[in-house]
Design an enzyme around this catalytic site. Structure first.
Site, PDB file in Angstrom:
ATOM      1  N   PRO A 316       0.827  -1.089  -0.118  1.00 55.29           N
ATOM      2  CA  PRO A 316      -0.065  -0.016   0.132  1.00 55.29           C
ATOM      3  C   PRO A 316       0.687   1.171   0.025  1.00 55.29           C
ATOM      4  CG  PRO A 316       0.020  -1.034   2.260  1.00 55.29           C
ATOM      5  CD  PRO A 316       0.761  -2.118   1.136  1.00 55.29           C
ATOM      6  N   CYS A 317       1.339   1.661  -0.981  1.00 52.90           N
ATOM      7  CA  CYS A 317       2.303   2.792  -1.195  1.00 52.90           C
ATOM      8  C   CYS A 317       1.280   4.201  -1.083  1.00 52.90           C
ATOM      9  CB  CYS A 317       3.149   2.824  -2.444  1.00 52.90           C
ATOM     10  SG  CYS A 317       2.424   2.614  -3.996  1.00 52.90           S
TER      11      CYS A 317
END
Length: 350
Positions: A316-317
């Site tokens: 989850p950047c």
């Protein structure tokens, strides 16, 4: 994301050729492979043969080409002669990668072309040409065809030309695979638009939105790092990530279980592992992440590692924002980043 009601409304507008819907949507016709304006004079397709898009770029990336009758990108009443000329040039050779000398040959100024395309279609000319080229490749991915040089129907370019274009993007053609490591690529539809998933029989290597800037370079790096050929196909990891993404967007899943391979430097891998530790519904700043990896002053390096992530959503950047609260950048586009963060803050509820 269009709802069923939107689609029904747009189809009725298509049947009635309602001019007020011009620019609101485009329709892709599965049986012909073209996309049209709402007022196209051609015979109307059945509802089940229609796919509706809010932008021309979405239609191009879904492999549809502009209709020659209604000319959705070249209609004289809507665009300049310069834009018409460039659209026609792309259709003559959709696989072409444009260079400055190509514009000079048409007596076209590069900056003018960029500005006019951006104003009219919301994308630059280079983005338009790339979308058309990628659409051809993704058409084969989406259909899951095992042989790349299958003859393209409905007026698409020659099989040999397409094979060359696909090979430039995805790697070696099937006839030249030999004993190479094989990765398979498949189209995955999501609420936020289509994605490309690439995996072997055991793990996921790449998951990106098809319109992500630099996707071709990402695929090329993946191919070289793994010394693999990438061909259309479906694997167990791809089936699993497609199922998990559907559950994520429905608000029924927070942690992905699809096995994955992280290809990067030790520092990048460290950053990506820390990204996975950010709780669902929360965000961290780049400075926070630098501290988490034990290098408080390396927030720029953290940002670069964040941008190098090849497994969108799964790693989850999108949960990393600027220290001042601004959303910052995102390879899949800022609008998607905002949606993902808000979706998670709501607990995944639609």
């Amino acid at each position: 994301m269009l709802t069923d009601d939107n689609k029904k409304e747009y189809y009725q507008a298509l049947i009635n050729k309602k001019t007020e819907y011009e620019g609101i949507f485009y329709v892709g016709v599965k049986t012909t492979g073209v996309f049209c304006r709402p007022t196209c004079p051609a015979r109307k397709p059945k509802f089940e043969n229609c796919e509706f898009y809010e932008t021309a770029q979405q239609a191009l990336l879904a492999s549809f080409r502009p209709c020659k009758r209604c000319q959705p990108l070249s209609h004289p009443k809507h665009v300049s002669k310069l834009v018409q000329t460039l659209v026609e040039a792309v259709e003559k050779n959709p696989e072409k990668r444009w260079k400055d000398e190509d514009f000079r040959a048409l007596s076209v100024d590069v900056s003018t072309a960029r500005r006019q395309f951006k104003k009219r279609f919301g994308m630059t000319f280079v983005e338009y040409a790339r979308a058309r080229r990628m659409g051809l490749a993704i058409k084969q991915i989406r259909e899951g065809n095992a042989v790349i040089d299958a003859q393209l129907s409905s007026g698409y370019e020659s099989s040999s030309g397409f094979r060359d274009a696909f090979s430039r993007i995805m790697g070696s053609a099937p006839t030249k695979l030999g004993a190479h490591h094989i990765l398979k690529a498949s189209w995955v539809d999501t609420r936020l638009g289509p994605m490309v998933a690439i995996s072997d029989e055991n793990s996921l290597y790449l998951l990106e939105f098809v319109d992500r800037r630099g996707l071709e370079r990402e695929v090329d790096r993946l191919r070289k790092k793994t010394k693999s050929a990438i061909i259309p196909g479906v694997t167990q990891p791809i089936n699993l990530i497609e199922k998990e993404l559907a559950q994520y967007f429905e608000g029924k899943l927070r942690d992905f279980k699809t096995p994955m391979v992280l290809l990067g430097s030790p520092f990048q891998k460290h950053v990506w592992e820390e990204l996975k530790k950010i709780p669902f519904g929360e965000t961290r700043s780049y400075a926070d992440m630098a501290i988490a990896v034990g290098k408080p002053s390396a927030f720029r390096a953290v940002a670069q590692a964040n941008g190098a992530n090849q497994l969108a959503i799964v790693i989850p950047c999108h949960r990393v924002i600027n220290t001042n609260g601004d959303f910052g950048g995102y390879g899949g586009g800022l609008i998607r980043k905002k949606w993902l963060i808000n979706h998670e803050k709501r607990g995944g509820k639609l």
